[in-house]
Design a protein around this motif. Sequence first.
Motif, PDB file in Angstrom:
ATOM      1  N   LYS A  46      41.771  44.086  39.230  1.00 20.24           N
ATOM      2  CA  LYS A  46      41.243  43.042  40.089  1.00 20.24           C
ATOM      3  C   LYS A  46      41.817  41.674  39.759  1.00 20.24           C
ATOM      4  CE  LYS A  46      36.862  41.310  41.971  1.00 20.24           C
ATOM      5  NZ  LYS A  46      35.382  41.437  41.919  1.00 20.24           N
ATOM      6  N   GLU A  47      41.923  41.343  38.498  1.00 21.60           N
ATOM      7  CA  GLU A  47      42.427  40.029  38.108  1.00 21.60           C
ATOM      8  C   GLU A  47      43.911  39.886  38.439  1.00 21.60           C
ATOM      9  OE1 GLU A  47      40.589  37.477  37.201  1.00 21.60           O
ATOM     10  OE2 GLU A  47      38.909  38.851  37.562  1.00 21.60           O
ATOM     11  N   LYS A  58      44.106  39.503  42.224  1.00 19.83           N
ATOM     12  CA  LYS A  58      43.579  38.189  42.621  1.00 19.83           C
ATOM     13  C   LYS A  58      44.600  37.088  42.377  1.00 19.83           C
ATOM     14  CE  LYS A  58      39.528  35.179  42.114  1.00 19.83           C
ATOM     15  NZ  LYS A  58      40.206  33.919  41.798  1.00 19.83           N
ATOM     16  N   GLU A  59      45.249  37.143  41.235  1.00 19.65           N
ATOM     17  CA  GLU A  59      46.262  36.130  40.924  1.00 19.65           C
ATOM     18  C   GLU A  59      47.412  36.194  41.919  1.00 19.65           C
ATOM     19  OE1 GLU A  59      49.207  34.734  37.234  1.00 19.65           O
ATOM     20  OE2 GLU A  59      47.813  36.404  36.975  1.00 19.65           O
ATOM     21  N   GLU A 112      46.161  34.822  45.505  1.00 21.96           N
ATOM     22  CA  GLU A 112      45.375  33.582  45.557  1.00 21.96           C
ATOM     23  C   GLU A 112      45.856  32.629  46.655  1.00 21.96           C
ATOM     24  OE1 GLU A 112      42.505  31.193  45.377  1.00 21.96           O
ATOM     25  OE2 GLU A 112      42.481  32.904  44.001  1.00 21.96           O
ATOM     26  N   LEU A 121      44.327  33.937  49.753  1.00 20.73           N
ATOM     27  CA  LEU A 121      42.878  33.727  49.786  1.00 20.73           C
ATOM     28  C   LEU A 121      42.558  32.287  50.181  1.00 20.73           C
ATOM     29  CD1 LEU A 121      41.788  35.685  46.564  1.00 20.73           C
ATOM     30  CD2 LEU A 121      41.452  36.393  48.946  1.00 20.73           C
ATOM     31  N   LEU A 143      37.789  41.406  47.155  1.00 14.28           N
ATOM     32  CA  LEU A 143      38.095  39.988  46.943  1.00 14.28           C
ATOM     33  C   LEU A 143      37.857  39.190  48.224  1.00 14.28           C
ATOM     34  CD1 LEU A 143      41.351  40.328  44.798  1.00 14.28           C
ATOM     35  CD2 LEU A 143      39.182  39.319  44.056  1.00 14.28           C
ATOM     36  N   TRP A 144      38.178  39.772  49.369  1.00 13.24           N
ATOM     37  CA  TRP A 144      37.908  39.096  50.639  1.00 13.24           C
ATOM     38  C   TRP A 144      36.422  38.822  50.796  1.00 13.24           C
ATOM     39  CZ3 TRP A 144      35.016  40.550  54.947  1.00 13.24           C
ATOM     40  CH2 TRP A 144      35.194  39.762  56.096  1.00 13.24           C
ATOM     41  N   GLU A 164      35.564  36.100  48.056  1.00 12.91           N
ATOM     42  CA  GLU A 164      36.283  34.836  48.007  1.00 12.91           C
ATOM     43  C   GLU A 164      36.511  34.171  49.365  1.00 12.91           C
ATOM     44  OE1 GLU A 164      37.331  33.406  45.192  1.00 12.91           O
ATOM     45  OE2 GLU A 164      36.695  35.040  43.855  1.00 12.91           O
TER      46      GLU A 164
END
Length: 422
Positions: free
Chosen positions: A245-246, A249-250, A253, A256, A414-415, A418
Amino acid sequence: MNLKRLALLLTIVMALFLITGCSGEKGTTDIPINNDENITSEEFDPNTDFDKILEEAKGSTVNFYGWGGDEDRNRWLNQTVAPVLKEKYDITLEVVGMDIDNILAKLAGEKQAGLKEGTIDMIWINGENFYSAKENDLLFGSFAEQLPNFEKYIDGDDVEVKYDFGFPIEGYEAPYGKAQMVFINDSAITEETPRNAEEFMEYAKKYEGRITYPALPDFTGSAFVRTLIYDIVGHEQFLDMEANKEVVKEAIEPALEYLRELNKYLWNQGKTFPATSGEVDNMFEDGELVMTMSYGSYSAAVGIEKGIYNDTVQTFLFDKGTVGNTNYIAIANNSPNKAAAMVAINEIISAEIQATQFKELRSLPVVSYDKLTDEEKARFDNIDIGKGALPQDELLSKRLPEMPANIVPIIEQLWLEEVVGK
C-alpha cells in the motif's frame, strides 16, 4: 481489502462452513463426500488427440457460467453460438447467469464437499477472480494451447494471452473477448474531446457539475481512475510493482492530488459518486452529464443503433491511450464435461464465431488479424462498426496494459481513503 473482495471471501467461507457443518449430520445432505480422493486428478487428458476429444464430446451438454446481465450477449450465445455447437458437434450449450463471486463460492463449496463432478463446465472470468480460482485449484489444468483454433488464430506471444492482469495464464484459460476504456460525449453539446488529464481538468472546469464517474470498485469507474493514473504518472512502473500500500501510494500520489482537485468540478462536487456505470449512463442520456464512459469499445455505436444516444454522440481516447484488458473462458476443475468444454471453447475462438461476436456485440475480437485468411479478413473488414465509434486499429494502437490484479484493490482502497469527499 476492499468491500467486494471481503464479500467474496465471506461468501466462500460461509459456503465451506455450511457444507462442512452439514456433512457431519446424517440425512442433511445428499452431496457425496469423498475426502480420500484428490478431486484434481481427473482421468480426462487435454493432450488427447483432438479428434478423440470431438468424439467424446458428442451428445454432451456443457454449462457455461458467467455474468448474465448483458442481454445482447445472452442472445448471441443462445441464438448464434448454441446452434453452431449443436449442428457441428451435437453439443448442447446451457448458459447460466451468475455473478463471479457466487460462481467461485459454488466451486469452493463443491471442492470442500469432495464433489468430483460438479455442475459448472465453462466459466467467463478474468483478473483477480482468475488468480484466486487458479491458486485455489478450482480450475482445470492447462488446456488452451491444445485447442486447434488457439494455434491457428491466437497470437501466443501476445502479453494478454500470456498474462491476465499480470498473472501467468499458463493455458488455464482461453481468450474470449477484448474490452477497452473509451470516453463518450455528444458533439452537438460539447465539441471538445480532451486528449489528456490536463485537458480533462479544463473540460471539467468548463462544464462544472456535469461530469462524474462511477464509484470504485465499479469496474468502469476503477478503469477510468487507472487510465488517469497512467496518463499522469505513466504505466510501466506498475507492471512489476510490489503489492504494498505504501509503495503504491507513493507512486500514485500526483494522481491522487489530481483526483482531489477534480472533485471540485464534478457532479455533487465529488462528495458522492454514482454507484454504477449504468447510473452514469442514465445521467448522460437524461442530459444531466455531458459525457459518460464505457469499457465497451463500441458502446457509442450500440447506443446510437438502439436509439438510446443521439446520432451526434462520439467516442474519444487520451493520446497516451486507455486501459484495455481481455476476458477469458476457463474450465472448472470438477467439470463433468471437459471434452465438450474444450470443443465449445475451440469453436468460440474460431474466426467465424469471433466475427459474429464482433458484428453482433461490438466486442473486440481476440483472433490475430495477421493469422486470418484473405476471406476471413474480408469478413471482419466488411463489418459496419456503426456511428460514433473508433476503428479497431486506432483502439488497439492506444491500448494500455492492465495493472497486476493485486495492485488494483490497493488503488481502489486508496481512492476511497484519499479522494472521496476530499
